[in-house]
Design a protein around this motif. Structure first.
Motif, PDB file in Angstrom:
ATOM      1  N   PHE A 221      -1.769   3.390  -9.678  1.00 31.02           N
ATOM      2  CA  PHE A 221      -1.717   3.088  -8.249  1.00 31.02           C
ATOM      3  C   PHE A 221      -0.239   3.186  -7.876  1.00 31.02           C
ATOM      4  CE2 PHE A 221      -3.652   2.112  -4.482  1.00 31.02           C
ATOM      5  CZ  PHE A 221      -4.266   0.885  -4.296  1.00 31.02           C
TER       6      PHE A 221
ATOM      7  N   HIS B 298       2.352   2.325  -4.704  1.00 34.04           N
ATOM      8  CA  HIS B 298       2.636   1.801  -3.365  1.00 34.04           C
ATOM      9  C   HIS B 298       4.073   2.166  -3.022  1.00 34.04           C
ATOM     10  CE1 HIS B 298      -1.096  -0.476  -3.543  1.00 34.04           C
ATOM     11  NE2 HIS B 298      -0.898  -0.829  -2.294  1.00 34.04           N
TER      12      HIS B 298
ATOM     13  N   ILE C 223       4.010  -5.534   0.878  1.00 31.07           N
ATOM     14  CA  ILE C 223       3.918  -4.982   2.238  1.00 31.07           C
ATOM     15  C   ILE C 223       2.864  -5.759   3.012  1.00 31.07           C
ATOM     16  CG2 ILE C 223       2.487  -3.172   1.211  1.00 31.07           C
ATOM     17  CD1 ILE C 223       4.345  -2.883   4.513  1.00 31.07           C
ATOM     18  N   GLY C 224       1.716  -5.959   2.425  1.00 31.00           N
ATOM     19  CA  GLY C 224       0.620  -6.593   3.174  1.00 31.00           C
ATOM     20  C   GLY C 224       0.988  -7.984   3.615  1.00 31.00           C
TER      21      GLY C 224
ATOM     22  N   HIS D  44       0.103   3.258   4.770  1.00 27.13           N
ATOM     23  CA  HIS D  44      -0.228   1.853   4.541  1.00 27.13           C
ATOM     24  C   HIS D  44      -0.408   1.170   5.890  1.00 27.13           C
ATOM     25  CE1 HIS D  44      -0.243  -2.065   2.573  1.00 27.13           C
ATOM     26  NE2 HIS D  44      -0.516  -1.401   1.472  1.00 27.13           N
ATOM     27  N   HIS D  45      -0.484  -0.155   5.922  1.00 29.52           N
ATOM     28  CA  HIS D  45      -0.762  -0.855   7.179  1.00 29.52           C
ATOM     29  C   HIS D  45       0.285  -0.559   8.250  1.00 29.52           C
ATOM     30  CE1 HIS D  45      -3.373  -2.818   4.419  1.00 29.52           C
ATOM     31  NE2 HIS D  45      -2.673  -3.878   4.177  1.00 29.52           N
TER      32      HIS D  45
ATOM     33  N   TYR E 211      -4.568   6.724  -1.045  1.00 30.12           N
ATOM     34  CA  TYR E 211      -4.891   5.454  -0.391  1.00 30.12           C
ATOM     35  C   TYR E 211      -4.680   5.662   1.112  1.00 30.12           C
ATOM     36  CZ  TYR E 211      -3.525   0.709   1.285  1.00 30.12           C
ATOM     37  OH  TYR E 211      -3.391  -0.470   1.979  1.00 30.12           O
TER      38      TYR E 211
ATOM     39  N   TRP F 133      -9.075   6.219  -1.223  1.00 30.97           N
ATOM     40  CA  TRP F 133      -9.065   4.786  -1.517  1.00 30.97           C
ATOM     41  C   TRP F 133      -8.691   4.033  -0.225  1.00 30.97           C
ATOM     42  CZ3 TRP F 133      -7.380  -0.109  -2.246  1.00 30.97           C
ATOM     43  CH2 TRP F 133      -7.754  -0.799  -3.406  1.00 30.97           C
TER      44      TRP F 133
ATOM     45  N   ASP G 253      -8.381   0.881   2.568  1.00 26.75           N
ATOM     46  CA  ASP G 253      -7.962  -0.519   2.535  1.00 26.75           C
ATOM     47  C   ASP G 253      -7.915  -1.009   3.985  1.00 26.75           C
ATOM     48  OD1 ASP G 253      -5.121  -2.242   0.966  1.00 26.75           O
ATOM     49  OD2 ASP G 253      -7.217  -2.805   1.193  1.00 26.75           O
TER      50      ASP G 253
ATOM     51  N   TRP H 162     -11.063  -5.113   6.226  1.00 20.55           N
ATOM     52  CA  TRP H 162     -11.450  -6.494   6.529  1.00 20.55           C
ATOM     53  C   TRP H 162     -11.295  -6.853   8.005  1.00 20.55           C
ATOM     54  CZ3 TRP H 162      -7.308  -5.320   3.091  1.00 20.55           C
ATOM     55  CH2 TRP H 162      -6.049  -5.353   3.705  1.00 20.55           C
TER      56      TRP H 162
ATOM     57  N   ARG I  61     -14.112   0.025   0.192  1.00 22.12           N
ATOM     58  CA  ARG I  61     -13.367  -0.518   1.337  1.00 22.12           C
ATOM     59  C   ARG I  61     -13.418   0.431   2.541  1.00 22.12           C
ATOM     60  NH1 ARG I  61      -8.163  -3.719  -1.386  1.00 22.12           N
ATOM     61  NH2 ARG I  61      -9.298  -4.422  -3.225  1.00 22.12           N
TER      62      ARG I  61
ATOM     63  N   MET J 199     -11.859 -10.885  -2.287  1.00 22.29           N
ATOM     64  CA  MET J 199     -11.014 -10.291  -3.327  1.00 22.29           C
ATOM     65  C   MET J 199     -11.823  -9.997  -4.588  1.00 22.29           C
ATOM     66  SD  MET J 199      -8.302  -9.978  -1.772  1.00 22.29           S
ATOM     67  CE  MET J 199      -6.668  -9.973  -2.427  1.00 22.29           C
TER      68      MET J 199
ATOM     69  N   GLU K 215      -9.463  -7.071  -6.912  1.00 21.07           N
ATOM     70  CA  GLU K 215      -8.014  -6.893  -6.748  1.00 21.07           C
ATOM     71  C   GLU K 215      -7.285  -8.044  -7.432  1.00 21.07           C
ATOM     72  OE1 GLU K 215      -6.776  -5.796  -2.840  1.00 21.07           O
ATOM     73  OE2 GLU K 215      -4.987  -7.056  -2.962  1.00 21.07           O
TER      74      GLU K 215
ATOM     75  N   CYS L  48      -7.835  -3.259  -9.422  1.00 26.89           N
ATOM     76  CA  CYS L  48      -6.475  -2.800  -9.130  1.00 26.89           C
ATOM     77  C   CYS L  48      -5.532  -3.985  -9.304  1.00 26.89           C
ATOM     78  CB  CYS L  48      -6.367  -2.200  -7.736  1.00 26.89           C
ATOM     79  SG  CYS L  48      -6.796  -3.272  -6.361  1.00 26.89           S
TER      80      CYS L  48
ATOM     81  N   TRP M 227       3.054  -5.327  -4.636  1.00 28.88           N
ATOM     82  CA  TRP M 227       2.571  -3.933  -4.621  1.00 28.88           C
ATOM     83  C   TRP M 227       3.736  -2.986  -4.372  1.00 28.88           C
ATOM     84  CZ3 TRP M 227      -2.106  -3.184  -6.530  1.00 28.88           C
ATOM     85  CH2 TRP M 227      -3.041  -4.216  -6.457  1.00 28.88           C
TER      86      TRP M 227
HETATM   87  O1  FHN Z   1      -2.428  -5.717   2.054  1.00 29.91           O
HETATM   88  C1  FHN Z   1      -2.785  -4.786   1.037  1.00 29.91           C
HETATM   89  C2  FHN Z   1      -1.785  -4.798  -0.076  1.00 29.91           C
HETATM   90  O2  FHN Z   1      -0.510  -4.444   0.408  1.00 29.91           O
HETATM   91  C3  FHN Z   1      -2.209  -3.777  -1.150  1.00 29.91           C
HETATM   92  O3  FHN Z   1      -2.241  -2.469  -0.601  1.00 29.91           O
HETATM   93  C4  FHN Z   1      -3.582  -4.167  -1.680  1.00 29.91           C
HETATM   94  C5  FHN Z   1      -4.042  -3.163  -2.718  1.00 29.91           C
HETATM   95  O4  FHN Z   1      -5.410  -3.241  -2.872  1.00 29.91           O
HETATM   96  N1  FHN Z   1      -4.534  -4.187  -0.555  1.00 29.91           N
HETATM   97  C6  FHN Z   1      -4.192  -5.096   0.521  1.00 29.91           C
HETATM   98  C7  FHN Z   1      -4.334  -6.544   0.097  1.00 29.91           C
HETATM   99  O5  FHN Z   1      -5.691  -6.756  -0.296  1.00 29.91           O
END
Ligand code: FHN
Length: 467
Positions: A56, A58, A77-78, A127-128, A171, A223, A225, A228, A256, A264, A282, A298, A305
């Motif tokens: 993986f 990030h 990051i998240g 990413h987010h 991802y 992949w 993410d 939610w 996802r 989780m 996770e 993961c 990450w």
């Molecule tokens: O917020 C993200 C986090 O940064 C990371 O990418 C993970 C990896 O599965 N997914 C989220 C948290 O569940």
């Protein structure tokens, strides 16, 4: 003692017979999932099930602050927007002006993954924060238009991975802090709030980018993410899943993409079918084996990450190898994370651990690749994996705690073994007793991380639970 996987089997039967009580969207109101026979699914999933071990990655603008913001330590990051850092996007955006990974060497990254025994690599394409590591026409918030580096990062890595025999995968975050359709929810900062009048436009934006990724990098796994967030629905997930499989029928997509994931734990709720091909625990490993279920744990090597400077909280190689073994002994895949620096380098502590894992895999990968969940309960001294062959099964005993008395017992197997050997070493004496298999072992453990013994059987392994 009822064997654990019998319990899992009972749960599966209960799920199949249980009335379809609905999650928020009952199955009847949902778009259908694509038609696929069990044989077609098995063919599509086979390489992934055999692979067992992936990397993986990030990587993005968050590697610049690397866990600190105005002297305030923040994790990953998240978590950035979720905790006290509260980084307003207008303060985050200028990071792009600094992003210039001159040390980025996709060939080296792919070789590190391949040498570690990793069969696939999943990298954050977006990413987010919405920042794209690939050249996209959908936005200028990408590495080509917004940074001094000015070049696509993913296509060269995809080519390098293929040269190294590593499947390239991406991802993609469903939540997108930078897209005009949505903003971070001030009360639930891991969610975004979307302007419903712009949701279709954002879904079209995602589809454009996912099509670009498939056309430019041809990923084998998508992949997802961020599913939610409340405004994303199972209907949205099913529609996107079908769209993507229409584009590339051999794609594999995690759970996802829809709303099946139960927190989780990563596995799907048991109330109905959901979009997605595998569960995604996770930072954890399911407590018991899940034979016949596709899932992947993961996990980070440290505890973030994204790259975190001056990090000293690294899992040992022994822990990482034993996590891999534990996961495969329960029928899953291990997706192990690296967080490269803003300069484009995989941190040395990660490189060292992956190198040592590669040494172990060079000797013992036969007991990992293509293996499935143990047919017996977890022994006190380690774990078991099994390989079903045309001429019979091979049971691999992964010994963490090497016995001192010269003998090792595995309870639960009743078949008469045909032969037994140290993997990569000499033959060992083995006999079937009323207490299970009894293996005669040398005084010294062959490997400090985990030693492996292979027990061959003519035909399928029979266990006490089968009787
Ligand atoms: O917020 C993200 C986090 O940064 C990371 O990418 C993970 C990896 O599965 N997914 C989220 C948290 O569940």
């Amino acid at each position: 003692m009822i064997r654990t996987w019998t319990v899992a089997l009972v749960c599966l039967v209960v799920f199949l017979l249980a009335p379809r009580v609905g999650h928020a969207e009952s199955e009847g109101s949902l778009p259908p999932l694509p038609e696929e026979s069990a044989e077609q699914r098995d063919e599509r999933m086979q390489w992934w099930r055999d692979a067992r071990f992936g990397m993986f990655v990030h990587w993005g603008l968050y590697a610049i602050p690397a866990g600190e913001w105005k002297g305030e330590p923040v994790r990953g990051i998240g978590e950035w927007i979720m905790n006290r850092a509260d980084i307003p996007l207008e303060e985050y955006r200028p990071l792009a002006d600094e992003f210039n990974p001159t040390e980025y060497d996709p060939e080296r990254w792919a070789r590190i993954a391949a040498d570690a025994g990793m069969k696939y690599l999943v990298i954050t394409s977006k990413h987010h924060d919405g920042f794209c590591l690939f050249d996209t026409d959908a936005t200028e918030w990408d590495v080509v238009d917004a940074t001094p580096y000015g070049k696509d990062l993913l296509a060269p890595l995809a080519e390098a991975c293929r040269r190294q025999g590593v499947k390239f995968c991406t991802y993609y975050s469903i939540i997108d802090w930078a897209h005009p359709s949505q903003k971070i929810d001030p009360d639930q900062k891991h969610n975004t709030i979307i302007d419903e009048s712009q949701k279709d436009q954002y879904i079209a934006y995602m589809k454009q980018q996912l099509r670009e990724l498939i056309e430019s990098c041809d990923p084998d796994v998508l992949w997802f993410d961020g599913e939610w967030t409340p405004w994303w629905t199972e209907a949205d997930g099913r529609e996107l899943y079908s769209f993507l499989l229409d584009l590339k029928p051999t794609l594999i997509i995690n759970n996802r993409v829809g709303k099946g994931r139960k927190g989780m734990s990563g596995m799907n709720r048991g109330d109905q079918q959901y979009a997605g091909d595998f569960g995604t625990p996770e930072q954890e490993i399911p407590p018991t084996g899940l034979p016949g279920v596709d899932w992947e744990s993961c996990m980070t090597m440290n505890d973030t990450w994204g790259y975190k400077k001056n990090d000293d909280n690294w899992k040992s190689t022994e822990k990482l190898v034993r996590n891999l073994i534990d996961i495969v002994s329960k029928g899953g895949n291990f997706l192990l994370n690296v967080g490269p620096t803003a300069q484009g380098e995989i941190p040395q502590p990660s490189v060292e651990r992956l190198d040592e894992m590669g040494d172990w895999m060079n000797r013992y990968s036969e007991a990992i690749y293509g293996c499935t969940a143990s047919p017996v309960d977890t022994p006190e001294w380690g774990r078991c994996t099994v390989r079903q062959g045309a001429d019979g099964d091979t049971l691999y005993l992964h010994v963490f705690d090497w016995p001192t008395g010269g003998g090792l017992t595995l309870r639960g197997v009743v078949s008469e073994p045909a032969s037994c050997r140290l993997l990569g070493g000499e033959s060992l004496g083995v006999r079937s007793t009323s207490d299970g298999l009894r293996v005669s072992v040398p005084q010294q453990a062959p490997n400090r991380l985990a030693s492996v013994i292979a027990v061959e059987f003519d035909g399928r392994i029979q266990t006490a639970a089968d009787e």
